[in-house]
Every structure is written in structure tokens, then in C-alpha cells.
Scaffold this motif. Structure first.
Motif, PDB file in Angstrom:
ATOM      1  N   UNK A   1      14.489   3.921  -8.588  1.00 24.80           N
ATOM      2  CA  UNK A   1      15.904   3.646  -8.839  1.00 24.80           C
ATOM      3  C   UNK A   1      16.094   2.167  -9.164  1.00 24.80           C
ATOM      4  N   UNK A   2      16.719   1.889 -10.297  1.00 28.16           N
ATOM      5  CA  UNK A   2      16.920   0.503 -10.703  1.00 28.16           C
ATOM      6  C   UNK A   2      18.052  -0.130  -9.903  1.00 28.16           C
ATOM      7  N   UNK A   3      18.132  -1.451  -9.993  1.00 24.77           N
ATOM      8  CA  UNK A   3      19.166  -2.175  -9.254  1.00 24.77           C
ATOM      9  C   UNK A   3      20.557  -1.792  -9.744  1.00 24.77           C
ATOM     10  N   UNK A   4      20.715  -1.615 -11.048  1.00 26.55           N
ATOM     11  CA  UNK A   4      22.034  -1.299 -11.593  1.00 26.55           C
ATOM     12  C   UNK A   4      22.467   0.119 -11.220  1.00 26.55           C
ATOM     13  N   UNK A   5      21.513   1.033 -11.111  1.00 27.61           N
ATOM     14  CA  UNK A   5      21.843   2.383 -10.641  1.00 27.61           C
ATOM     15  C   UNK A   5      22.301   2.339  -9.190  1.00 27.61           C
ATOM     16  N   UNK A   6      21.593   1.543  -8.395  1.00 23.66           N
ATOM     17  CA  UNK A   6      21.970   1.389  -6.994  1.00 23.66           C
ATOM     18  C   UNK A   6      23.332   0.717  -6.864  1.00 23.66           C
ATOM     19  N   UNK A   7      23.587  -0.269  -7.703  1.00 27.33           N
ATOM     20  CA  UNK A   7      24.885  -0.957  -7.693  1.00 27.33           C
ATOM     21  C   UNK A   7      26.011   0.004  -8.067  1.00 27.33           C
ATOM     22  N   UNK A   8      25.749   0.863  -9.021  1.00 27.69           N
ATOM     23  CA  UNK A   8      26.745   1.853  -9.420  1.00 27.69           C
ATOM     24  C   UNK A   8      27.054   2.816  -8.276  1.00 27.69           C
ATOM     25  N   UNK A   9      26.029   3.198  -7.525  1.00 26.36           N
ATOM     26  CA  UNK A   9      26.218   4.076  -6.365  1.00 26.36           C
ATOM     27  C   UNK A   9      27.062   3.381  -5.305  1.00 26.36           C
ATOM     28  N   UNK A  10      26.767   2.111  -5.057  1.00 29.45           N
ATOM     29  CA  UNK A  10      27.519   1.362  -4.045  1.00 29.45           C
ATOM     30  C   UNK A  10      28.991   1.216  -4.444  1.00 29.45           C
ATOM     31  N   UNK A  11      29.250   1.022  -5.723  1.00 27.59           N
ATOM     32  CA  UNK A  11      30.634   0.919  -6.190  1.00 27.59           C
ATOM     33  C   UNK A  11      31.368   2.250  -6.036  1.00 27.59           C
ATOM     34  N   UNK A  12      30.664   3.341  -6.265  1.00 22.17           N
ATOM     35  CA  UNK A  12      31.282   4.663  -6.096  1.00 22.17           C
ATOM     36  C   UNK A  12      31.608   4.931  -4.633  1.00 22.17           C
ATOM     37  N   UNK A  13      30.782   4.407  -3.729  1.00 24.24           N
ATOM     38  CA  UNK A  13      31.014   4.613  -2.299  1.00 24.24           C
ATOM     39  C   UNK A  13      32.353   4.028  -1.856  1.00 24.24           C
TER      40      UNK A  13
END
Length: 254
Positions: A1-13
Motif C-alpha cells: 500500500x502506497x503512502x497516498x493510498x494510506x493517506x486517502x484511507x485516513x481522510x475517509x476515516x
């Protein structure tokens, strides 16, 4: 999982959390009170109305309301992971906890940026109303306002890193909340001493104080000196962010 994918998940949370309405409270309060108090003194021939309104609004905001709101955002972001042992579930995923901590910190910076945008928009709207009501024809100094708002954002970065590190280091939300609030309160006092340069909680307030100095004096030299502030601020930011990244999730992995 890339950093930007993880960042997108955190924003959705945090998309449906109560954080978004929170960032509107401080700008609305400080701008409404600051502009309203000052606009009663305006006359049609009043000069430098926009800088006066900005300084009146930004002083309390930079020293107290902006840090206070960001402290609450820190606790709310961290609290989402402690509920129902969510942090343990996340650490079980094939994702580096260092990357996870950085992603959460970027979400925190995103909310800081959003609050600065809200502050700017609310201030411009309130300022236009005050200027039109008083018959002032002074043009909107957009570059001036953007410059100081960007300055507020940048000078808040070491403070944000420190807040995030404290939030991670102390497991109990009330303890991290109380300690951060305690460190914000003496900011205006420290800003008037030589120790301000090593106290990130007063950086943004000190910047606005310098804008007040520039506004009230006829000197061409600005009160805010980039050096040695910049190297010191970068060092503090890097050190406390390193602590936050390396300590994130360490207690839960034992």
C-alpha cells in the motif's frame, strides 16, 4: 500500500467526523468579534483599515484559538484509533507504523490548512461588510492577507508536530489535551522573551505581534527576523516529528 493510498484511507476515516464543523468555530468567533469591535471606529477617510482588522482578529486567534482548535483535532484523530482497539487492528496490517503516523500527521495538516482557508474567507467577508458599512473605499489587499495567512500556516508546523508527539506519547486523551493546553497558555508571555525562538507554541502569535509592530512603526525593517528562527524551527519540527513517528503504536506492539 502506497503512502497516498494510506493517506486517502485516513481522510475517509475522518470525513464524517465532527472535526470539520469544529474548524469553523474559532475563525467565526475571532473574526466576528475582532472586526465588529474595530469597525465602530471606522470613518470614510480611515486608512489601513484592512491591516488593522487583520491584526485585531489574528492576535488572539494565533496565540490561543488556533492552537486550541488544533489540539482538539489531534485528540479526535488519535481517539478514533483507540476506540474498540482500532489501533491494534491497523498495526496488524502490512503497513509500516511510521508511514501510518506520517499519514495521520498529514491529515492533521490538512485540517490546519482548511482552518486557515476558513479564516481567510470569513475575514474577507466580514471585512468587506465592515468597509462598505463605514463607507471605506480602500481596496482589498489580497496579497497582504495571503502572505500573513501562509505565514500563520508555516509557523504553526513546529507547534503541530509537538502537539501530535504529545498526543502519541500520552495514552490518555485528557492528559495529552491538558498538557498541550497548559503549554499554549503562556505563549504570549514567552513571545516577549528571548526564549520565544525555542517555544513553538508561540511562533504564530509572535508572527502576528511582529505584523503589529510593522503596522505601528514607520521603520522599513520588519520585526520578524527569518534567521535564526528558520533553522531553529526546522530543527524542532524534525526532532518532534521523529519522536512522533517512532513512538506511534510502540506501546501497543509490546
Amino acid at each position: 500500500m502506497s503512502f497516498f493510498e494510506l493517506l486517502n484511507i485516513e481522510l475517509k476515516k475522518v470525513k464524517r467526523s465532527k472535526i470539520t464543523p469544529l474548524i469553523f468555530i474559532a475563525p467565526l468567533l475571532v473574526v466576528a468579534s475582532g472586526v465588529a469591535n474595530l469597525s465602530s471606529y471606522f470613518t470614510p477617510d480611515y486608512t489601513d483599515a484592512w491591516p488593522a482588522m487583520f491584526i485585531q482578529s489574528a492576535l488572539v486567534y494565533a496565540y490561543y484559538l488556533l492552537p486550541f482548535s488544533m489540539i482538539v483535532v489531534c485528540v479526535m484523530i488519535a481517539g478514533r484509533e483507540t476506540q474498540n482497539n482500532g489501533i491494534l487492528k491497523m498495526l496488524a496490517l502490512p503497513v509500516s507504523r511510521y508511514t501510518l503516523s506520517l499519514a495521520k500527521f498529514c491529515v492533521l495538516l490538512f485540517y490546519l490548512f482548511m482552518e486557515m482557508v476558513v479564516f481567510l474567507v470569513v475575514f474577507v467577508a466580514a471585512g468587506l461588510i465592515a468597509a462598505n458599512t463605514s463607507g471605506i473605499t480602500e481596496a482589498l489587499p489580497l496579497f497582504y492577507l495571503l502572505k500573513w495567512c501562509i505565514g500563520l500556516f508555516l509557523t504553526m508546523l513546529p507547534c503541530m508536530a509537538t502537539m501530535w508527539a504529545i498526543t502519541i506519547l500520552f495514552e490518555k486523551p485528557l492528559l495529552s489535551l491538558g498538557l498541550n493546553l497548559f503549554l499554549v497558555i503562556p505563549g504570549v508571555l514567552v513571545a516577549n522573551t528571548p526564549l520565544w525562538i525555542v517555544y513553538p507554541y508561540c511562533y504564530s502569535g509572535y508572527l502576528v505581534s511582529c505584523s503589529l509592530h510593522d503596522f505601528t512603526t514607520e521603520s522599513s525593517d520588519t520585526a520578524f527576523a527569518v534567521f535564526p528562527f528558520l533553522p531553529c524551527a526546522i530543527m524542532i519540527f524534525a526532532l518532534v516529528l521523529l519522536v512522533a513517528v517512532t513512538r506511534f503504536g510502540k506501546k501497543e506492539m509490546r
